[in-house]
Design an enzyme around this catalytic site. Structure first.
Site, PDB file in Angstrom:
ATOM      1  N   ARG A 178       0.858  -1.202   0.000  1.00  0.00           N
ATOM      2  CA  ARG A 178       0.000   0.000   0.000  1.00  0.00           C
ATOM      3  C   ARG A 178       0.890   1.245   0.000  1.00  0.00           C
ATOM      4  O   ARG A 178       2.122   1.157   0.038  1.00  0.00           O
ATOM      5  CB  ARG A 178      -0.916  -0.015   1.222  1.00  0.00           C
ATOM      6  CG  ARG A 178      -0.148   0.156   2.526  1.00  0.00           C
ATOM      7  CD  ARG A 178      -1.040   0.036   3.738  1.00  0.00           C
ATOM      8  NE  ARG A 178      -0.444   0.717   4.895  1.00  0.00           N
ATOM      9  CZ  ARG A 178      -0.917   0.659   6.124  1.00  0.00           C
ATOM     10  NH1 ARG A 178      -1.990  -0.055   6.382  1.00  0.00           N
ATOM     11  NH2 ARG A 178      -0.328   1.335   7.111  1.00  0.00           N
ATOM     12  N   THR A 209      -1.074   8.801   2.914  1.00  0.00           N
ATOM     13  CA  THR A 209      -1.133   7.338   2.769  1.00  0.00           C
ATOM     14  C   THR A 209      -1.824   6.785   4.020  1.00  0.00           C
ATOM     15  O   THR A 209      -2.038   7.531   4.994  1.00  0.00           O
ATOM     16  CB  THR A 209       0.288   6.735   2.709  1.00  0.00           C
ATOM     17  OG1 THR A 209       0.898   6.926   4.002  1.00  0.00           O
ATOM     18  CG2 THR A 209       1.150   7.369   1.635  1.00  0.00           C
ATOM     19  N   ASP A 241       6.103  -7.502   1.381  1.00  0.00           N
ATOM     20  CA  ASP A 241       5.444  -6.868   2.536  1.00  0.00           C
ATOM     21  C   ASP A 241       5.244  -7.950   3.608  1.00  0.00           C
ATOM     22  O   ASP A 241       5.629  -9.112   3.406  1.00  0.00           O
ATOM     23  CB  ASP A 241       4.081  -6.276   2.122  1.00  0.00           C
ATOM     24  CG  ASP A 241       3.655  -5.074   2.964  1.00  0.00           C
ATOM     25  OD1 ASP A 241       3.734  -3.939   2.465  1.00  0.00           O
ATOM     26  OD2 ASP A 241       3.281  -5.267   4.154  1.00  0.00           O
ATOM     27  N   TYR A 274      11.186   7.442  15.484  1.00  0.00           N
ATOM     28  CA  TYR A 274      11.012   7.569  14.038  1.00  0.00           C
ATOM     29  C   TYR A 274      12.067   8.524  13.476  1.00  0.00           C
ATOM     30  O   TYR A 274      12.761   8.212  12.504  1.00  0.00           O
ATOM     31  CB  TYR A 274       9.599   8.086  13.735  1.00  0.00           C
ATOM     32  CG  TYR A 274       9.266   8.160  12.262  1.00  0.00           C
ATOM     33  CD1 TYR A 274       9.000   7.005  11.534  1.00  0.00           C
ATOM     34  CD2 TYR A 274       9.211   9.389  11.601  1.00  0.00           C
ATOM     35  CE1 TYR A 274       8.699   7.077  10.181  1.00  0.00           C
ATOM     36  CE2 TYR A 274       8.909   9.465  10.257  1.00  0.00           C
ATOM     37  CZ  TYR A 274       8.649   8.296   9.545  1.00  0.00           C
ATOM     38  OH  TYR A 274       8.354   8.369   8.202  1.00  0.00           O
ATOM     39  N   ASP A 277       9.599  -9.870   5.596  1.00  0.00           N
ATOM     40  CA  ASP A 277       9.642  -9.025   6.782  1.00  0.00           C
ATOM     41  C   ASP A 277      11.045  -8.434   6.829  1.00  0.00           C
ATOM     42  O   ASP A 277      12.026  -9.168   7.025  1.00  0.00           O
ATOM     43  CB  ASP A 277       9.353  -9.868   8.034  1.00  0.00           C
ATOM     44  CG  ASP A 277       9.308  -9.017   9.303  1.00  0.00           C
ATOM     45  OD1 ASP A 277       9.945  -7.938   9.329  1.00  0.00           O
ATOM     46  OD2 ASP A 277       8.642  -9.439  10.264  1.00  0.00           O
ATOM     47  N   VAL A 278      11.151  -7.133   6.645  1.00  0.00           N
ATOM     48  CA  VAL A 278      12.473  -6.512   6.490  1.00  0.00           C
ATOM     49  C   VAL A 278      13.347  -6.652   7.732  1.00  0.00           C
ATOM     50  O   VAL A 278      14.564  -6.452   7.668  1.00  0.00           O
ATOM     51  CB  VAL A 278      12.376  -5.013   6.095  1.00  0.00           C
ATOM     52  CG1 VAL A 278      11.700  -4.854   4.737  1.00  0.00           C
ATOM     53  CG2 VAL A 278      11.659  -4.189   7.167  1.00  0.00           C
TER      54      VAL A 278
HETATM   55  P1  NAI Z   1       2.171   2.848   4.980  1.00  0.00           P
HETATM   56  O1  NAI Z   1       2.013   2.605   6.451  1.00  0.00           O
HETATM   57  O2  NAI Z   1       1.009   3.302   4.226  1.00  0.00           O
HETATM   58  O3  NAI Z   1       2.784   1.545   4.290  1.00  0.00           O
HETATM   59  C1  NAI Z   1       3.876   0.878   4.855  1.00  0.00           C
HETATM   60  C2  NAI Z   1       3.907  -0.551   4.370  1.00  0.00           C
HETATM   61  O4  NAI Z   1       5.055  -1.181   4.997  1.00  0.00           O
HETATM   62  C3  NAI Z   1       2.683  -1.362   4.772  1.00  0.00           C
HETATM   63  O5  NAI Z   1       2.185  -2.086   3.662  1.00  0.00           O
HETATM   64  C4  NAI Z   1       3.198  -2.295   5.867  1.00  0.00           C
HETATM   65  O6  NAI Z   1       2.520  -3.551   5.922  1.00  0.00           O
HETATM   66  C5  NAI Z   1       4.656  -2.462   5.448  1.00  0.00           C
HETATM   67  N1  NAI Z   1       5.516  -2.903   6.551  1.00  0.00           N
HETATM   68  C6  NAI Z   1       5.491  -2.507   7.841  1.00  0.00           C
HETATM   69  N2  NAI Z   1       6.409  -3.178   8.552  1.00  0.00           N
HETATM   70  C7  NAI Z   1       7.031  -4.020   7.683  1.00  0.00           C
HETATM   71  C8  NAI Z   1       8.062  -4.981   7.813  1.00  0.00           C
HETATM   72  N3  NAI Z   1       8.631  -5.244   9.015  1.00  0.00           N
HETATM   73  N4  NAI Z   1       8.471  -5.652   6.718  1.00  0.00           N
HETATM   74  C9  NAI Z   1       7.886  -5.404   5.515  1.00  0.00           C
HETATM   75  N5  NAI Z   1       6.891  -4.537   5.321  1.00  0.00           N
HETATM   76  C10 NAI Z   1       6.461  -3.845   6.407  1.00  0.00           C
HETATM   77  O7  NAI Z   1       3.385   3.907   4.883  1.00  0.00           O
HETATM   78  P2  NAI Z   1       3.794   4.946   3.729  1.00  0.00           P
HETATM   79  O8  NAI Z   1       3.270   6.271   4.097  1.00  0.00           O
HETATM   80  O9  NAI Z   1       3.514   4.376   2.402  1.00  0.00           O
HETATM   81  O10 NAI Z   1       5.370   5.007   3.986  1.00  0.00           O
HETATM   82  C11 NAI Z   1       6.324   4.330   3.194  1.00  0.00           C
HETATM   83  C12 NAI Z   1       7.699   4.832   3.600  1.00  0.00           C
HETATM   84  O11 NAI Z   1       7.773   6.244   3.424  1.00  0.00           O
HETATM   85  C13 NAI Z   1       8.038   4.575   5.075  1.00  0.00           C
HETATM   86  O12 NAI Z   1       9.400   4.262   5.218  1.00  0.00           O
HETATM   87  C14 NAI Z   1       7.756   5.913   5.719  1.00  0.00           C
HETATM   88  O13 NAI Z   1       8.475   6.109   6.913  1.00  0.00           O
HETATM   89  C15 NAI Z   1       8.215   6.852   4.617  1.00  0.00           C
HETATM   90  N6  NAI Z   1       7.681   8.188   4.733  1.00  0.00           N
HETATM   91  C16 NAI Z   1       6.325   8.418   4.617  1.00  0.00           C
HETATM   92  C17 NAI Z   1       5.827   9.691   4.733  1.00  0.00           C
HETATM   93  C18 NAI Z   1       4.378   9.992   4.622  1.00  0.00           C
HETATM   94  O14 NAI Z   1       3.991  11.157   4.904  1.00  0.00           O
HETATM   95  N7  NAI Z   1       3.517   9.051   4.260  1.00  0.00           N
HETATM   96  C19 NAI Z   1       6.722  10.842   4.986  1.00  0.00           C
HETATM   97  C20 NAI Z   1       8.101  10.477   5.122  1.00  0.00           C
HETATM   98  C21 NAI Z   1       8.556   9.213   4.972  1.00  0.00           C
END
Ligand code: NAI
Length: 272
Positions: free
Chosen positions: A17, A196, A38, A159, A61-62
């Site tokens: 996602r 997101t 994921d 974080y 799982d990372v």
């Molecule tokens: P999200 O929460 O919508 O998606 C994250 C995905 O990572 C999910 O599908 C979840 O199941 C997966 N995930 C969680 N733990 C995991 C693990 N141990 N192994 C594999 N997959 C795992 O988050 P989003 O917003 O898409 O964020 C993606 C990246 O962007 C993250 O690193 C986040 O910190 C970074 N980011 C996001 C921002 C935002 O405003 N949305 C801003 C700055 C950075």
């Protein structure tokens, strides 16, 4: 459809996602084959199916070194090589509800959990990618950091700390690969306020949602949340050969937030 990534093999973590899914979609649109990974198997499978035959899903799982070994072995066996890795998976620590993450009240277990995914996951991913890319001597590693890794965040200490470490490790990886004579590039993207599912626990779905959204982007010169597709566009550029001279770079995508605080315009009187 253009083909800026034609023939490239990419693996994206956290691709079920949000930003990860948008990156996987953009890569497929640009002609790549993509392995979406994921821990949410149902959503990951569904996301891969939506992308058609150029995509497949693999659980990864990372935080787990064995998962990395298995996933990379799978890519080398099925797809033949790895050209691009996007270390995107990340957590805020608020997924199960809002808990204290400030420097005074955060629990050690919560601090460690955030670092396990955001930092250990990136370390393991970079290590696995360098090993997998070494035979071809080239590739692109893209780490998704955050604006929170460039400034302090009082309510999200773990974080912010984990993302600051991702910023530094990305440069270390870039320098190490160059020193080794490898054309394996490593760059980091620093998004902020991208709408997101990650934001749901912080925004809620009550009547105050709109007000909270406005509050979160109050410091944003563009006065809005960004879209996952806008981050994916940067990932395409870094993954493609267009970025062949870029390594150790930081690309900020935050609607101008880190540019500084705008000072009010001052009327200096009539100009001659
Ligand atoms: P999200 O929460 O919508 O998606 C994250 C995905 O990572 C999910 O599908 C979840 O199941 C997966 N995930 C969680 N733990 C995991 C693990 N141990 N192994 C594999 N997959 C795992 O988050 P989003 O917003 O898409 O964020 C993606 C990246 O962007 C993250 O690193 C986040 O910190 C970074 N980011 C996001 C921002 C935002 O405003 N949305 C801003 C700055 C950075």
């Amino acid at each position: 459809m253009s083909e800026r990534m034609k023939g490239k093999i990419a693996l994206v973590t956290g691709a079920a996602r949000g930003i990860g899914e948008a990156i996987a979609r953009a890569f497929v649109d640009e002609g790549a084959r993509v392995v979406l990974t994921d821990i949410d198997d149902a959503a990951g499978q569904a996301a891969a199916e939506r992308l058609g035959s150029a995509a497949r899903y693999q659980r990864l799982d990372v935080r787990e070194a064995d998962d990395w070994d298995e996933a990379i072995e799978g890519v080398l066996t099925n797809e033949g090589r790895l050209d691009v890795l996007v270390n995107n998976a990340g957590i805020t620590g608020f997924e199960q509800g809002m808990v204290a993450h400030d420097p005074e009240h955060a629990e050690l277990a919560d601090w460690r959990a955030v670092h396990a995914t955001n930092l250990d996951g990136v370390f393991l991913g970079c290590r696995a990618a360098i090993r997998a890319m070494r035979p071809s001597g080239q590739g692109s590693i893209i780490n998704i950091a955050s604006r929170s890794g460039q400034v302090g965040i009082p309510g999200a200490a773990a974080y912010a700390s984990s993302k600051a470490a991702v910023r530094n490790h990305s440069k270390t990886v870039a320098l190490y690969c160059a020193e080794q004579g490898l054309a394996i590039r490593c760059n980091a993207i620093f998004p902020a306020a991208i709408l997101t599912p990650m934001w749901e626990p912080m925004l809620g779905d009550g009547p105050e949602r709109e007000a909270r959204m406005a509050e979160f982007v109050a410091d944003c010169p563009l006065r809005r949340f960004g879209r996952p597709e806008e981050v994916a566009a940067l990932a395409v550029m870094l993954a493609s050969d267009e970025a062949s001279y870029m390594t150790g770079a930081e690309l900020i995508i935050d609607g101008g937030m880190l540019a500084g605080t705008a000072t009010p315009s001052v009327d200096l009187g009539p100009k001659e």
